[in-house]
Design a protein around this motif. Structure first.
Motif, PDB file in Angstrom:
ATOM      1  N   ALA A  71     -14.658  -2.141 -18.570  1.00 28.87           N
ATOM      2  CA  ALA A  71     -13.428  -3.092 -17.845  1.00 28.87           C
ATOM      3  C   ALA A  71     -13.417  -2.945 -16.500  1.00 28.87           C
ATOM      4  O   ALA A  71     -13.952  -1.866 -16.002  1.00 28.87           O
ATOM      5  N   GLN A  72     -13.084  -3.917 -15.735  1.00 32.43           N
ATOM      6  CA  GLN A  72     -12.947  -4.083 -14.316  1.00 32.43           C
ATOM      7  C   GLN A  72     -11.535  -4.066 -13.952  1.00 32.43           C
ATOM      8  O   GLN A  72     -10.791  -4.570 -14.543  1.00 32.43           O
ATOM      9  N   SER A  73     -11.528  -3.684 -12.652  1.00 29.31           N
ATOM     10  CA  SER A  73     -10.233  -3.775 -11.861  1.00 29.31           C
ATOM     11  C   SER A  73     -10.545  -4.235 -10.496  1.00 29.31           C
ATOM     12  O   SER A  73     -11.542  -3.952 -10.014  1.00 29.31           O
ATOM     13  N   VAL A  74      -9.530  -4.666  -9.965  1.00 32.26           N
ATOM     14  CA  VAL A  74      -9.564  -5.049  -8.448  1.00 32.26           C
ATOM     15  C   VAL A  74      -8.209  -4.728  -7.710  1.00 32.26           C
ATOM     16  O   VAL A  74      -7.248  -4.925  -8.216  1.00 32.26           O
ATOM     17  N   THR A  75      -8.553  -4.135  -6.533  1.00 29.46           N
ATOM     18  CA  THR A  75      -7.371  -3.677  -5.781  1.00 29.46           C
ATOM     19  C   THR A  75      -7.556  -4.417  -4.410  1.00 29.46           C
ATOM     20  O   THR A  75      -8.357  -4.253  -3.726  1.00 29.46           O
ATOM     21  N   GLN A  76      -6.333  -5.351  -4.136  1.00 31.04           N
ATOM     22  CA  GLN A  76      -6.382  -5.717  -2.830  1.00 31.04           C
ATOM     23  C   GLN A  76      -5.322  -4.865  -2.102  1.00 31.04           C
ATOM     24  O   GLN A  76      -4.072  -4.821  -2.571  1.00 31.04           O
ATOM     25  N   LEU A  77      -6.027  -4.468  -0.896  1.00 30.97           N
ATOM     26  CA  LEU A  77      -5.203  -3.102  -0.208  1.00 30.97           C
ATOM     27  C   LEU A  77      -3.962  -3.601   0.605  1.00 30.97           C
ATOM     28  O   LEU A  77      -3.017  -2.528   0.844  1.00 30.97           O
ATOM     29  N   ASP A  78      -3.881  -4.630   0.763  1.00 29.12           N
ATOM     30  CA  ASP A  78      -2.749  -5.343   1.666  1.00 29.12           C
ATOM     31  C   ASP A  78      -2.120  -6.381   0.968  1.00 29.12           C
ATOM     32  O   ASP A  78      -2.639  -7.344   0.598  1.00 29.12           O
ATOM     33  N   SER A  79      -0.687  -6.127   0.924  1.00 28.93           N
ATOM     34  CA  SER A  79       0.052  -7.266   0.063  1.00 28.93           C
ATOM     35  C   SER A  79       0.402  -8.538   1.055  1.00 28.93           C
ATOM     36  O   SER A  79       0.232  -9.754   0.741  1.00 28.93           O
ATOM     37  N   GLN A  80       0.540  -8.026   2.370  1.00 26.01           N
ATOM     38  CA  GLN A  80       0.628  -9.271   3.338  1.00 26.01           C
ATOM     39  C   GLN A  80       0.030  -8.797   4.608  1.00 26.01           C
ATOM     40  O   GLN A  80      -0.100  -7.756   5.279  1.00 26.01           O
ATOM     41  N   VAL A  81      -0.369  -9.747   5.232  1.00 21.89           N
ATOM     42  CA  VAL A  81      -1.113  -9.775   6.517  1.00 21.89           C
ATOM     43  C   VAL A  81      -0.653 -10.536   7.624  1.00 21.89           C
ATOM     44  O   VAL A  81      -0.927 -11.931   7.407  1.00 21.89           O
ATOM     45  N   PRO A  82       0.085 -10.317   8.491  1.00 19.23           N
ATOM     46  CA  PRO A  82       0.320 -11.196   9.801  1.00 19.23           C
ATOM     47  C   PRO A  82      -0.943 -11.510  10.590  1.00 19.23           C
ATOM     48  O   PRO A  82      -1.441 -10.097  11.056  1.00 19.23           O
ATOM     49  N   VAL A  83      -1.087 -12.325  11.166  1.00 18.31           N
ATOM     50  CA  VAL A  83      -1.948 -12.355  12.330  1.00 18.31           C
ATOM     51  C   VAL A  83      -1.781 -13.596  13.120  1.00 18.31           C
ATOM     52  O   VAL A  83      -1.401 -14.542  12.778  1.00 18.31           O
ATOM     53  N   PHE A  84      -2.088 -13.348  14.514  1.00 15.82           N
ATOM     54  CA  PHE A  84      -1.807 -14.294  15.533  1.00 15.82           C
ATOM     55  C   PHE A  84      -2.978 -15.586  15.600  1.00 15.82           C
ATOM     56  O   PHE A  84      -3.850 -15.177  15.072  1.00 15.82           O
ATOM     57  N   GLU A  85      -2.598 -16.564  15.539  1.00 13.30           N
ATOM     58  CA  GLU A  85      -3.667 -17.658  15.758  1.00 13.30           C
ATOM     59  C   GLU A  85      -4.732 -17.710  16.584  1.00 13.30           C
ATOM     60  O   GLU A  85      -4.324 -16.932  17.543  1.00 13.30           O
TER      61      GLU A  85
END
Lengths: 115, 113
Positions: free
Chosen positions: A1-15
């Protein structure tokens, strides 16, 4: 079985700033890896995929991702973001064996581009 | 252009109603999937089908059933809608994952009142 972790739920960044969205996976077998993007109130669309070969994969809208087998990562990058990149991004994995048809998704990262 | 079409973008139903969500794909894909998407929980698999008349439970099948009478159509049924089934529902299909991964529909935002 595989699993995936996305470490950041929100990322704000300037244009026009660079951005990296992180994805780590867990699997005991060889994998295919995908990034999807979801704009508000829409379905998911494929950004890019890694199947084999070159570890640097280029996708649509100027995004690229690098497969790192030793670190089990598949981080998504863009050197200069635009307002229109504001969306939610999902990393996904499947095993690369014949007959595999089910993707495992991360929980997503919301990218907010600030003008 | 290949497509997965979900019949409704927005639906409002009353508690206790039987609700049908329809999904049609034109790619001759064997495999079809229903997910629900909620803030902070990502995509959760409800049911999937790998062939006509075949179905498998996903991670959260309770309160749902599915029907696949034809290869191109995969229906999700809420037998008796409840407010906790208010969500975004996404349909997807795939043939060989290495070709395109999944192709998703535009989603149905269901509100149960």
């Amino acid at each position: 079985a595989q699993s995936v972790t996305q470490l950041d739920s929100q990322v704000p960044v300037f244009e026009e700033a660079p951005v990296e969205l992180r994805c780590n996976y867990s699997s005991s077998v060889s994998v295919y890896l995908f990034w999807y993007v979801q704009y508000p109130n829409q379905g998911l669309q494929l950004l890019l995929k890694y199947l084999s070969g070159s570890t640097l994969v280029k996708g649509i809208n100027g995004f690229e991702a690098e497969f790192n087998k030793s670190q089990t990562s598949f981080h998504l990058r863009k050197p200069s973001v635009h307002i229109s990149d504001t969306a939610e991004y999902f990393c996904a994995v499947t095993n690369s064996g014949a007959g595999s048809y089910q993707l495992t998704f991360g929980k997503g990262t919301k990218l907010s581009v600030i003008p | 252009d290949v497509k997965v079409t979900q019949s409704s973008r927005y639906l409002v139903k009353r508690t206790g109603e039987k609700v049908f969500l329809e999904c049609v794909q034109d790619m001759d894909h064997e495999n079809m999937f229903w997910y629900r998407q909620d803030p902070g929980l990502g995509l959760r698999l409800i049911y999937f089908s790998y062939d006509v008349k075949m179905k498998e439970k996903g991670d959260i099948p309770e309160g749902y059933s599915v029907s696949r009478e034809k290869k191109e159509r995969f229906s999700l049924i809420l037998e008796s809608a409840s407010t906790n089934q208010t969500s975004m529902y996404l349909c997807a299909s795939t043939g060989r994952l290495g070709d395109y991964g999944y192709t998703f529909g535009s989603g149905t935002r269901l509100t149960v009142v």
